[in-house]
Every structure is written in structure tokens, then in C-alpha cells.
Motif scaffolding. Structure first.
Motif, mmCIF file in Angstrom:
data_model
loop_
_atom_site.group_PDB
_atom_site.id
_atom_site.type_symbol
_atom_site.label_atom_id
_atom_site.label_comp_id
_atom_site.label_asym_id
_atom_site.label_seq_id
_atom_site.Cartn_x
_atom_site.Cartn_y
_atom_site.Cartn_z
ATOM 1 N N GLN A 201 30.370 19.652 -38.501
ATOM 2 C CA GLN A 201 30.889 21.005 -38.257
ATOM 3 C C GLN A 201 31.735 21.070 -36.991
ATOM 4 O O GLN A 201 32.806 21.669 -36.979
ATOM 5 C CB GLN A 201 29.709 21.981 -38.162
ATOM 6 N N ARG A 202 31.304 20.408 -35.932
ATOM 7 C CA ARG A 202 32.037 20.447 -34.664
ATOM 8 C C ARG A 202 33.371 19.706 -34.786
ATOM 9 O O ARG A 202 34.396 20.151 -34.248
ATOM 10 C CB ARG A 202 31.180 19.833 -33.553
ATOM 11 N N GLN B 193 22.052 36.570 -37.280
ATOM 12 C CA GLN B 193 21.685 35.447 -38.131
ATOM 13 C C GLN B 193 20.388 35.705 -38.886
ATOM 14 O O GLN B 193 20.125 35.074 -39.922
ATOM 15 C CB GLN B 193 21.560 34.186 -37.272
ATOM 16 N N THR C 290 30.270 28.149 -39.247
ATOM 17 C CA THR C 290 29.215 28.813 -38.485
ATOM 18 C C THR C 290 27.852 28.182 -38.743
ATOM 19 O O THR C 290 26.894 28.477 -38.029
ATOM 20 C CB THR C 290 29.127 30.314 -38.842
ATOM 21 N N ARG C 291 27.769 27.335 -39.773
ATOM 22 C CA ARG C 291 26.500 26.691 -40.121
ATOM 23 C C ARG C 291 26.318 25.404 -39.321
ATOM 24 O O ARG C 291 27.283 24.707 -39.001
ATOM 25 C CB ARG C 291 26.426 26.351 -41.611
ATOM 26 N N ASN C 292 25.092 25.078 -39.010
ATOM 27 C CA ASN C 292 24.777 23.872 -38.254
ATOM 28 C C ASN C 292 24.646 22.695 -39.216
ATOM 29 O O ASN C 292 23.554 22.267 -39.569
ATOM 30 C CB ASN C 292 23.460 24.080 -37.502
#
Length: 292
Positions: A106-107, A165, A100-102
Motif C-alpha cells: 500500500q505504501r 474506521q 486506505t487499507r493496511n
């Protein structure tokens, strides 16, 4: 107040009858197992299908609880369930939070997780991995390879995304680290998710038997489901209970009553746990479906 028509009442009545019949059909096997496990030899020989024992007998329970192999398998299964559920929840929750973190990659990691849902490597590659990592004939072979469910991870990630958030950002502004924010804010707000998927993981670990057959050569490390397989599939209770136990009983219990008693003992613990998690379950299964 909405006025209910005769048709509405008729439909409700039919729904109640239908659901009652379905519930009865689902309870019927449990009633049969319970009744057979407490039935005497005469009942088993005279009746093809038992819904209530005429002559009560507890010889089967005396036999299985006097069996060292069965009791040991119960302890092994409890260890696998408790430790496996804890490991699965920790790994699933931490990875879901990371997704969920940028952050960099991550993708790509998310796409890899989704890929494993669509395409499974299969039994042989997993067996080779377990063998090469030295987990063969180890209880950890029943825990580590299946520690994370990709589907559960995706749903828990959606639940984390539904949490505002701003809560995490406020914690970070106050000096908390990402780990502190996760443990002190995100996890306490995720009790329905943890309870729901904890139940899913616990049931999965409790019912494991194929992995036990595949990876465990030492019968002392077998979980209870493998012992049940020996009794139910092979239909030879004496092979798992031992001749010493059989000699302790005046009349040897019928194999079918031993099987049913063992099934009931192996099923009861997970049924007892469910009511304590039920209040979170209804909320947990809806998590992530609505965001905002």
C-alpha cells in the motif's frame, strides 16, 4: 453581538463593489457570445463589440442544428463525458479506498501515485502507449489514458480516512466483505466527494479537444470541441457544416455568429449541470482538510 464600526462597513462596501465588478467582467464574455450568436449580419458589420443584438436572428442556430457533423459531435461528447466520468469516479474511488487499507504494498503504491504528480511522462510516451494498446482512432483513447487523476485520488483518499474506521470494522464484524463495506457504507457517506470530483471529471471530459486531434483520425468520432476548433481557429464554418446546409439558408449567416452559436451550445450543458451539484460542491472542496 459585535458592534460594527464605520471602518468595517466601509471595507464590506468596498468588497461588495470589487466582487460585483469582478463578477461583471467574468460575465461579459458570455453576454458578448450570446449577443453575437443572435445578431444579424448588419449588426456584425456595423458594431465592433456587441453587448445586445439590435436585430435578432436565429440563422446561426438553424445552421448548426441542421449540421449532421455538429449534432454527431455533441452525441460523441455526451458519451465521452458520461462514460468517462463514471469510469473515472469508479476507478479513482476504488483505488483511493484500497490505499486506505493496511495491505501489502500500500505504501509503495501511494508513493508511485505521488511520484506521477511530481513527474509527468509527457505527450510522446502517452501517445506511444495509446498506439501500442490499439486505442488509436477510438473514442476510448479519450477516456482510458486519463481515467484517474493522481491529485483527485489523493484528496479522495484523505476524505475516506476522515470517515470513522469503526463503521467499516462494524460491517466486517457483521459479515460484510470489504467490497460490501465500500459500496454500502463508504460511498454513501462520500456523496460530497463524488459530486465534487464528478463535476471536475465531467468538465475535463467535456472540454477535451487536444486528445481528439491527437488520437482520432476519423472526423465522425470528433468531440464537439474539435469541431469548435475547426470553426474558431480556422475561421471556416462551411468546412464543418457542409455546403448542403449553407444552400438551405436564404442568407448565409456570418462565420462569427456561427462560431458564437456553436460555443454557446457547447458550453450550455455543463453550465446547466453545475447548479444541481452546487449544494455538494461547497462541502466537497473542504473535504479532507480537517480530520477527526
Amino acid at each position: 453581538m459585535i458592534k460594527r464600526t464605520t471602518t468595517d462597513k466601509l471595507v464590506d462596501g468596498l468588497n461588495i463593489i470589487l466582487l460585483t465588478v469582478i463578477a461583471g467582467l467574468m460575465l461579459l464574455p458570455f453576454i458578448h457570445i450570446f449577443s453575437v450568436s443572435f445578431s444579424s449580419l448588419e449588426d456584425v458589420l456595423q458594431k465592433a463589440f456587441i453587448l445586445w443584438p439590435t436585430n435578432w436572428a436565429t440563422d446561426s442556430y438553424q445552421a448548426i442544428f441542421a449540421s449532421n457533423s455538429f449534432i454527431r459531435s455533441i452525441y460523441v461528447t455526451i458519451f465521452i463525458t458520461v462514460v468517462g466520468t463514471f469510469v473515472s469516479l469508479i476507478l479513482t474511488a476504488t483505488m483511493a479506498y484500497g490505499l486506505t487499507r493496511n495491505v501489502l504494498g500500500q505504501r509503495v503504491m501511494l508513493l508511485m501515485v505521488i511520484f506521477t504528480i511530481l513527474f509527468n511522462a509527457g505527450m510522446i510516451p502517452v501517445y506511444l502507449v495509446v498506439k501500442e494498446t490499439g486505442l488509436m482512432n477510438s473514442i476510448w483513447a479519450l477516456i482510458i489514458p486519463s481515467a484517474i487523476s493522481s491529485f483527485n485520488l489523493i484528496v479522495i483518499r484523505q476524505f475516506f480516512l476522515s470517515i470513522p474506521q469503526e463503521l467499516s470494522e462494524a460491517a466486517l464484524i457483521d459479515g460484510a466483505s470489504e467490497i460490501r463495506s465500500f459500496w454500502s457504507i463508504i460511498l454513501p457517506l462520500s456523496k460530497p466527494a463524488m459530486a465534487t470530483f464528478g463535476l471536475f471529471y465531467a468538465v475535463g471530459h467535456w472540454n477535451k479537444y487536444f486528445e481528439g486531434i491527437l488520437y482520432l483520425n476519423d472526423s465522425a468520432k470528433w468531440p464537439v470541441q474539435v469541431i469548435l476548433r475547426q470553426m474558431v481557429i480556422m475561421n471556416e464554418a462551411t468546412s464543418t457544416l457542409g455546403s448542403d446546409v449553407m444552400l438551405q439558408l436564404e442568407n448565409q449567416p456570418p462565420p462569427v455568429t456561427l462560431q458564437m452559436a456553436a460555443i454557446l451550445v457547447a458550453t450550455l450543458p455543463i453550465l446547466i449541470v453545475y447548479p444541481f451539484l452546487q449544494k455538494h460542491f461547497a462541502k466537497g472542496v473542504m473535504m479532507g482538510s480537517v480530520k477527526g
